[in-house]
Design an enzyme around this catalytic site. Structure first.
Site, PDB file in Angstrom:
ATOM      1  N   SER A  90       0.813  -1.197  -0.108  1.00  0.00           N
ATOM      2  CA  SER A  90       0.062   0.017   0.096  1.00  0.00           C
ATOM      3  C   SER A  90       0.917   1.170  -0.244  1.00  0.00           C
ATOM      4  CB  SER A  90      -0.986  -0.076   1.366  1.00  0.00           C
ATOM      5  OG  SER A  90      -0.176   0.005   2.280  1.00  0.00           O
ATOM      6  N   LYS A 168       0.822   4.334   6.684  1.00  0.00           N
ATOM      7  CA  LYS A 168      -0.084   5.143   5.830  1.00  0.00           C
ATOM      8  C   LYS A 168       0.826   6.628   6.118  1.00  0.00           C
ATOM      9  CE  LYS A 168      -2.874   2.117   4.736  1.00  0.00           C
ATOM     10  NZ  LYS A 168      -2.710   1.143   3.448  1.00  0.00           N
TER      11      LYS A 168
END
EC number: 3.4.21.89
Length: 337
Positions: A90, A168
């Site tokens: 990701s 993230k």
């Protein structure tokens, strides 16, 4: 001399005991005809005995040294830095975690958030809300021994993290409004487009639209650099948190790639919102905290040894002092002719 006295053998001393030289193992000490120990021989034997005791002492102290160093290192990891294994793709290509490739190991720095909160552009590791689905499946151990090994592997960054742990990039902070998109397909915060040169494989422009969402107090809006393969805030907008994560759930700032070695380097915090703060420096309430350098990988163990060595040295000094006192007490009484 005792050897000239009639009726008394030359190898017997008063009291019926044999001379010390006769009672000691051959080759260690020598005595003259009077039974006195040669000072050179005594000194040599004492030195050999001290060397043997030092070797034995080191072997006895080594487990203690390693245990203390390990405990201190874990404390440092708990409060200062922590190694983390990147489990998914990701954050490609900033952080590797793609299937079939060598996943990056990063060092997570907890110090910057002692003084302030995560800022836009920071790469953070956090515990996901209960409404977030895991990005990877991690097989939980079936017994306590496997569980202990997994815990240890996670502590040093060689085992996959918990399914609840995510990595993230912070896009917007409390009070800011985030949405997508401007005519060029860019994410906007408070009406201004972000400068995001790190994006890898973005989603088609017709599927990017979301928001606007105003980030609640003490929460963050986060997104992955690999937008087409990231289950981030955008994917969880329908939950009770509007896709945001809690500041208190942030474990730390990803500061350094430590493995593989060909990717060794620091991870900065680009000024994606065009703020005046210098790039790669998080908001710290007026206190600048630089990114962790390459030496941070060894910092927990160095600090652990720094605390363990003085303790071990003090114990060895006490042991040596007792040994010297015992050796002095072993000297045989001087004979009178």
């Amino acid at each position: 001399m005792s050897s000239d006295r009639p009726g008394r053998p030359a190898d017997v001393v008063p009291g019926g005991e044999e001379p010390r030289a006769a009672r000691e193992p051959a080759g260690e000490e020598t005595a003259d005809d009077t039974g006195r120990i040669d000072p050179v021989s005594r000194h040599r034997r004492r030195r050999e005995r001290q060397e043997d005791e030092k070797k034995g002492s080191l072997l006895r102290e080594l487990p203690v040294l390693l245990l203390v160093a390990f405990v201190l290192a874990l404390l440092v990891k708990t409060f200062l830095v922590q190694a983390f294994f990147i489990p998914s793709g990701s954050m490609e290509q900033t952080l590797h975690g793609c299937p079939g490739c060598t996943g990056d190991r990063v060092l997570v720095n907890k110090v910057p958030y002692w003084f302030g909160e995560p800022g836009p552009g920071d790469i953070v590791v956090f515990e996901g809300p209960d409404t977030w689905s895991p990005e990877v499946d991690v097989a939980e151990p079936s017994n306590w021994f496997s569980g202990a090994l997994l815990w240890l592997g996670r502590a040093v960054g060689v085992a996959p993290p918990s399914e609840d742990d995510f990595v993230k990039r912070v896009i917007a902070t409390a009070g800011q409004t985030v949405q997508c998109c401007d005519p060029e397909g860019r994410v906007m915060v408070d009406g201004q487009p972000l400068d995001e040169p790190y994006i890898f494989e973005n989603t088609p422009i017709e599927t990017r639209a979301f928001g606007p969402v105003t980030v609640p107090e003490d929460r963050l809006w986060v997104m992955g650099d690999h937008r087409s393969a990231s289950a981030d805030s955008k994917q969880h907008m329908g939950d009770k948190y509007s896709g945001t994560i809690g500041v208190d759930d942030v474990i730390g700032k990803a500061a350094l790639i430590v493995w593989p070695l060909d990717r060794l380097g620091t991870l900065g915090s680009p000024d994606i919102q065009g703020l005046e703060a210098a790039a790669a420096l998080p908001e710290t309430g007026g206190v600048a905290v630089a990114d962790t350098g390459a030496g941070a990988l060894a910092a927990p163990y160095a600090l652990g040894l720094a605390g363990a060595v003085p303790l071990t040295a003090w114990r060895r000094r006490r042991r040596t002092a007792r040994s010297l006192r015992r050796h002095r007490g072993d000297r045989p009484p001087r004979r009178r002719d």
